[in-house]
Design an enzyme around this catalytic site. Structure first.
Site, mmCIF file in Angstrom:
data_model
loop_
_atom_site.group_PDB
_atom_site.id
_atom_site.type_symbol
_atom_site.label_atom_id
_atom_site.label_comp_id
_atom_site.label_asym_id
_atom_site.label_seq_id
_atom_site.Cartn_x
_atom_site.Cartn_y
_atom_site.Cartn_z
ATOM 1 N N GLU A 1 2.236 0.385 4.031
ATOM 2 C CA GLU A 1 2.381 -0.851 4.624
ATOM 3 C C GLU A 1 2.272 -2.032 3.541
ATOM 4 O O GLU A 1 1.984 -2.021 2.439
ATOM 5 C CB GLU A 1 1.470 -1.148 5.761
ATOM 6 C CG GLU A 1 -0.221 -1.020 5.160
ATOM 7 C CD GLU A 1 -1.047 -1.098 6.361
ATOM 8 O OE1 GLU A 1 -0.907 -1.703 7.454
ATOM 9 O OE2 GLU A 1 -2.154 -0.515 6.028
ATOM 10 N N ASN B 1 0.630 -5.698 3.556
ATOM 11 C CA ASN B 1 -0.471 -6.715 4.276
ATOM 12 C C ASN B 1 -0.018 -8.154 3.716
ATOM 13 O O ASN B 1 -0.401 -8.300 2.448
ATOM 14 C CB ASN B 1 -1.942 -6.435 3.895
ATOM 15 C CG ASN B 1 -2.317 -5.063 4.653
ATOM 16 O OD1 ASN B 1 -2.386 -5.269 5.662
ATOM 17 N ND2 ASN B 1 -2.616 -4.086 3.778
ATOM 18 N N GLU C 1 0.805 -1.129 -0.068
ATOM 19 C CA GLU C 1 -0.107 0.046 -0.213
ATOM 20 C C GLU C 1 0.940 1.204 0.081
ATOM 21 O O GLU C 1 1.878 1.415 0.881
ATOM 22 C CB GLU C 1 -0.992 -0.080 1.015
ATOM 23 C CG GLU C 1 -2.010 -1.311 1.277
ATOM 24 C CD GLU C 1 -2.803 -1.026 2.576
ATOM 25 O OE1 GLU C 1 -2.912 -0.048 3.293
ATOM 26 O OE2 GLU C 1 -3.594 -2.029 2.593
ATOM 27 N N ARG D 1 -1.539 -11.014 3.374
ATOM 28 C CA ARG D 1 -2.608 -11.687 3.162
ATOM 29 C C ARG D 1 -3.293 -11.078 1.966
ATOM 30 O O ARG D 1 -2.965 -10.193 1.431
ATOM 31 C CB ARG D 1 -3.345 -11.419 4.334
ATOM 32 C CG ARG D 1 -3.771 -10.120 4.788
ATOM 33 C CD ARG D 1 -4.692 -9.804 6.060
ATOM 34 N NE ARG D 1 -4.903 -8.700 6.687
ATOM 35 C CZ ARG D 1 -5.550 -7.798 6.068
ATOM 36 N NH1 ARG D 1 -6.301 -7.870 4.770
ATOM 37 N NH2 ARG D 1 -5.549 -6.356 6.655
#
Length: 991
Positions: A427, A429, A413, A431
């Protein structure tokens, strides 16, 4: 063979019956779409008749049906065994098909039995997507066996993922640490169920590195990254340090300048480096904010989905937010970063394999956010980010993930400043994310299935969906490698916009709500599809995520996708105890800023603060609809109570006299109290009397529970629900709350959840609009505000379970005279009284209603009988005869007998339908009005010889007169005398 055919037919029938909200499952939508049809090339296509069955069907396992039963698994889990499936003789087994596929595509591990360690949207999407891939690849949905965990709350809520599962394991209810986030429980179930792999989804335990670590110790695959990499990337502090180390631009934050050596490919970060980026106390946070500069974002490293993140504009906000973030994600490290203003939230979807390859699959623009929680997602983001800049974002994401040996799907992101054309790492993630279907829509890549293939050891360049996206000539079986850094993927010619459907109240700052869902109606179209985690007769429980649906609209342009989504949201019908933001979302999509694509991440919060977006309502329409809704419900409640009394043998029913009248009926809306008298004048007719104004309306209940209201020459659809805080009503698709008027000194909860803490000491001063308590609802911490100035007294304690409407505090008002007053309505409603036409014989039909005990204007209606007869003596005579017979059919049962005796006979006569007995009793209780009508009809009869030349009284009328004259009892005296006189006169010629 016959037995197998019967089993298949039963399964299909069960699936058809269960299609409660008419949604097309994801894999079926894609199968039936043009892109889905294209993927069938080179494979055996299903027959048209098969497709018709698939379009409506979705697999169902009834926890209590078939040959299922329960067996003990452990002290905290129970297995519900579904019916056993069979493979037809002479066909290759599902396992064999999968083994062959894995071997042919360079894989090293076969996964066929999967534990879905999640619930709600994640579990529903995973099972549907993997079944989609199984059917598209093998023509067999049953290649995989899905085991799911289910709490008592999810079982009660009619959750979709439970119906989709092959095997269900009951687990303890309550907060997710008892179930879906309980690593030990997940590993125990996976081991005992002998699954090949665990799919974690998003939220819950999906980012807990202990889960892949313990699964690996037990020889079970984790469909996600390895534990060390997850620990590094799943932690937002570590991810920022790794991003800086990989040369990805970062914005000012509490870990500025910290780097590590990435040559080992492990993602390890020394503890002393990690600790330097943290803020562990309020004072450290204040010091870091002074260096970074306000406004700042305080984040829990292990947070997500809007949890553990707060914006602070000043030191006072920061000190309060530090406590809130600590409570939302207990034990999580925290860090701070500068707020990047006028920024867009841009994501890059990445997938890494076991061989060091990392692929970027375009991305998404998720800038429409409310309190850092996404509302709309769209892709590709090149509608706002220049293609060259976005390509740099993709390459940076690939550098970061490949440098640490990332395997499986993830999302990098960024914050993007369009004015400066610069991007900054936010960040990573580790997943899948809720919005991943946007990427699926624009790339044609099934992401859960791609996750699965990567974990089975299949290289990315051998995954057919990936090869299609890179336009390889032999996508299905090709083996040539792809340079994912240098070679571009195909041009994306589709835009997709997604909208989250949540159980949140947009009128109260998007506070989460919970409760039952009575109706959920959504229809997929060629350019819009959606999926839901619950259906009709289900619900959203207090431990669930507030999102229960997701809609995806596509078009060749952003504008086409936007329009398609607006139409879909307007057609979506959700009813029940929960509130949704569906109407609000359609309004957002029609704002000029969204249409022009000039929004940023702070746009929606600004609109909410200014209350700039709202659904307009007409006050008078709302008031009339609310009056009619409540009047109908209250009269029906009185009827039900009276029928219950008859069923218990109660003979004296005084309440019947006022059955059809509600006086006064009070409605409060917009600080104004409306007091009306409402009379039911037929089963579906009502008359409202307010300040001398009269309004007639017809109210007809529809099969879906809504009310079709005809009033003032217009038809309106009304759905209402009484809740602790007032009447929530949907009027022609617009939701309105008519609040219950509470004592202003009372502070009540408007959510279900639990008390976290009071923000003032018991007895301390509180100001109107100032937060006085924090509560946890739907996994979110929120502050509730006082309504008036004064001294707050606590009525609950920390940890108390609360429901909407519960008293949380009382305020000793500082100045009672300044409390907002509710003023009575003294004007007239801007609604024209348009009488409801009951047909060509309107007067006759209304007089029939009088005979049934309803109130109508007899003096005005009786003369109109002559007009309605059109000069036809027989029609006029028949009308009078019919009305008199209706009177006699009731009163001959009461004349000369005690009322109790008659009611007793009525109960016996109508024991199977006491409504009929009540109707007779109700009509009799209005005897004075009905007597008045009979006398008026007798007077009208006297004029017939003059009105109709040569008229002779028909025998039917004579018979009615004779019966009327024989009625015994004081109440019938005037009627009997007048009827007898007319009867005698008719015997003397000429009459």
């Amino acid at each position: 063979m016959a037995v197998q055919t019967a089993v298949l037919i039963c399964a299909i029938c069960s699936a058809l019956v269960s299609a409660e909200h008419r949604q097309t499952p994801t894999f079926l939508h894609r199968l039936l779409s043009p892109s889905g049809a294209a993927r069938l090339r080179g494979k055996a296509a299903a027959s048209p008749s098969h497709l018709q069955v698939l379009r409506a069907a979705k697999p169902i396992i009834d926890p209590n049906g078939g040959r299922g039963g329960r067996t003990r698994l452990s002290s905290s889990a129970t297995v519900i065994n579904p019916p056993v499936a069979h493979t037809a003789p002479g066909t290759k087994s599902s396992r064999a098909k999968l083994e062959e596929y894995v071997e042919q595509h360079g894989g090293n591990r076969v996964i066929s039995k999967i534990l879905v360690a999640n619930n709600g949207m994640a579990a529903t999407k995973a099972i549907n997507s993997m079944r989609q891939w199984a059917y598209m690849e093998f023509g067999d949905e049953g290649v995989f066996e899905f085991v799911v965990m289910a709490t008592p709350e999810d079982l009660k809520a009619n959750a979709e993922f439970i119906k989709l599962a092959d095997r269900i394991v009951e687990v303890p209810g309550g907060v997710n640490r008892n179930n879906y986030a309980n690593v030990d429980l997940i590993v125990d179930i996976a081991t005992r169920e002998e699954v090949d792999a665990v799919w974690p989804g998003w939220g819950h335990a999906s980012e807990n590195p202990k889960l892949p670590e313990k699964l690996n110790d037990n020889g079970i695959a984790f469909i996600g990254p390895k534990a060390p990499v997850m620990a590094a990337l799943g932690d937002k502090i570590a991810a920022n340090i790794l991003a800086q180390s990989a040369g990805v631009p970062s914005i000012p934050w509490s870990g500025d300048g910290l780097t590590v050596d990435l040559s080992s490919g492990s993602g390890d970060i020394p503890k002393e480096t990690f600790d330097k980026a943290m803020v562990t106390t309020v004072e450290e946070a204040v010091e870091a904010a002074s260096r970074i500069g306000y406004p700042v974002m305080l984040k829990a490293s292990e947070g997500g989905g809007g949890k553990g993140i707060r914006l602070s504009d000043n030191e006072e906000d920061l000190r309060s937010n530090f406590v809130q973030v600590s409570n939302e994600v207990p034990g999580s490290p925290m860090f701070m970063m500068q707020l990047c203003t006028n920024a867009r939230h841009i994501e890059v979807q990445i997938v890494g394999d076991q061989y060091g390859q990392a692929v970027a699959l375009s991305g998404r623009d998720c800038s429409t956010q409310r309190r850092f929680q996404k509302i709309f997602e769209e892709g590709p983001p090149t509608s706002i980010v220049p293609p060259d800049t976005f390509r740099e974002m993709e390459l940076a994401a690939q550098r970061l993930t490949s440098s640490i040996g990332y395997e499986a799907a993830g999302t990098v992101e960024y914050l993007y400043n369009a004015a400066e054309d610069k991007f900054y790492f936010l960040e990573l993630n580790p997943r899948l994310q809720v919005e991943h279907p946007v990427t699926e829509e624009i790339t044609g890549i099934n992401l859960p299935a791609t996750q699965l293939q990567v974990i089975m050891g299949i290289p990315l360049h051998r995954v057919p969906d990936i090869r299609r996206f890179w336009q390889r000539a032999d996508p299905q079986d090709g083996t040539d490698t792809i340079d994912f850094v240098k070679e571009p993927y195909r041009t994306i010619d589709t835009h997709c916009i997604a909208a989250r459907v949540t159980a949140e109240n947009p009128d109260e700052g998007f506070k989460p709500t919970s409760g039952s869902i009575d109706r959920l109606d959504f229809r997929s179209t060629n350019n819009v599809w959606g999926y839901f985690s619950v259906g009709a007769n289900g619900g959203i429980h207090e431990y669930a995520d507030s999102q229960f649906g997701h809609l995806f609209a596509r078009g060749s342009t952003r504008e086409q996708a936007r329009k398609a989504l607006v139409i879909a949201l307007k057609r979506l019908d959700v009813r029940g105890e929960i509130r949704t933001a569906v109407e609000y979302l359609s309004q957002l999509l029609e704002t000029r800023e969204f249409m022009d694509n000039t929004i940023d991440t702070s746009w929606l919060d600004g609109l909410i603060k200014q209350k700039a977006v709202g659904v307009p309502v007409n006050t008078d329409d709302v008031v009339v609809a609310a009056i009619l809704f409540r009047a109908k419900k209250q009269i029906e409640a009185k009827e039900a109570e009276l029928i219950g009394s008859l069923g218990r043998g109660q003979l004296y029913l005084k309440e019947v006299q006022d059955l059809n009248t509600i006086s006064p009926l009070e409605i409060t809306f917009g600080d104004t109290k409306y007091a009306a008298v409402v009379k039911r004048t037929a089963r579906d007719l009502f008359r409202i009397e307010i300040n001398g104004q009269t309004i007639e309306a017809r109210v007809r209940e529809q099969t879906d529970g809504s009310l079709l209201v005809s009033v003032g020459g217009a038809n309106r659809k009304v759905y209402g629900f009484e809740e602790p805080l007032g009447l929530r009503m949907n009027l022609d698709g617009t939701t309105v709350l008519l609040p219950t008027v509470y004592d202003p000194s009372e502070c009540r909860s408007d959510v279900n959840g639990k008390v976290v803490r009071y923000l003032q000491e018991d007895g301390a001063e509180v100001k109107a609009g100032e937060p006085y308590i924090e509560v946890e609802a739907m996994k979110m911490i929120m502050a509730l505000k006082a309504g008036e100035d004064g001294k707050i007294r606590h009525e609950k304690s920390a940890g108390s379970i609360i429901s909407a409407g519960d008293l949380l505090g009382t305020v000793e008002l500082k100045d009672p005279s300044k409390v907002k007053k509710i003023t009575p309505f003294e004007g007239t409603l801007n609604i024209t009284d348009v009488p409801i036409a009951l047909g060509e014989d309107n007067a006759a039909q209304r007089l029939e209603l009088v005979m049934k005990g309803f109130e109508h204007d007899i003096d005005t209606l009786v003369p109109k009988l002559i007009t309605e007869s059109g000069g036809d003596a027989k029609k006029a005579s028949d009308t009078v005869s019919n009305l008199l017979q209706q009177f006699l059919s009731v009163e001959e049962q009461f004349a000369g007998r005690s009322a109790d005796e008659t009611v007793g006979e009525l109960i016996k006569q109508h024991k199977d339908d006491l409504q009929q007995a009540l109707d007779v009793k109700a009509a009799h209780r209005q005897l004075p009005r009905r007597n008045k009508l009979v006398l008026a009809l007798l007077r009208l009869l006297q004029t017939f010889p003059n009105r109709f030349g040569g008229w002779t009284m028909p025998s039917e009328v004579e018979g009615c007169l004779q019966r009327l004259s024989q009625l015994e009892g004081r109440d019938y005296g005037p009627i009997a005398i007048e009827a007898d006189r007319l009867y005698r006169d008719c015997r003397i010629l000429p009459f």
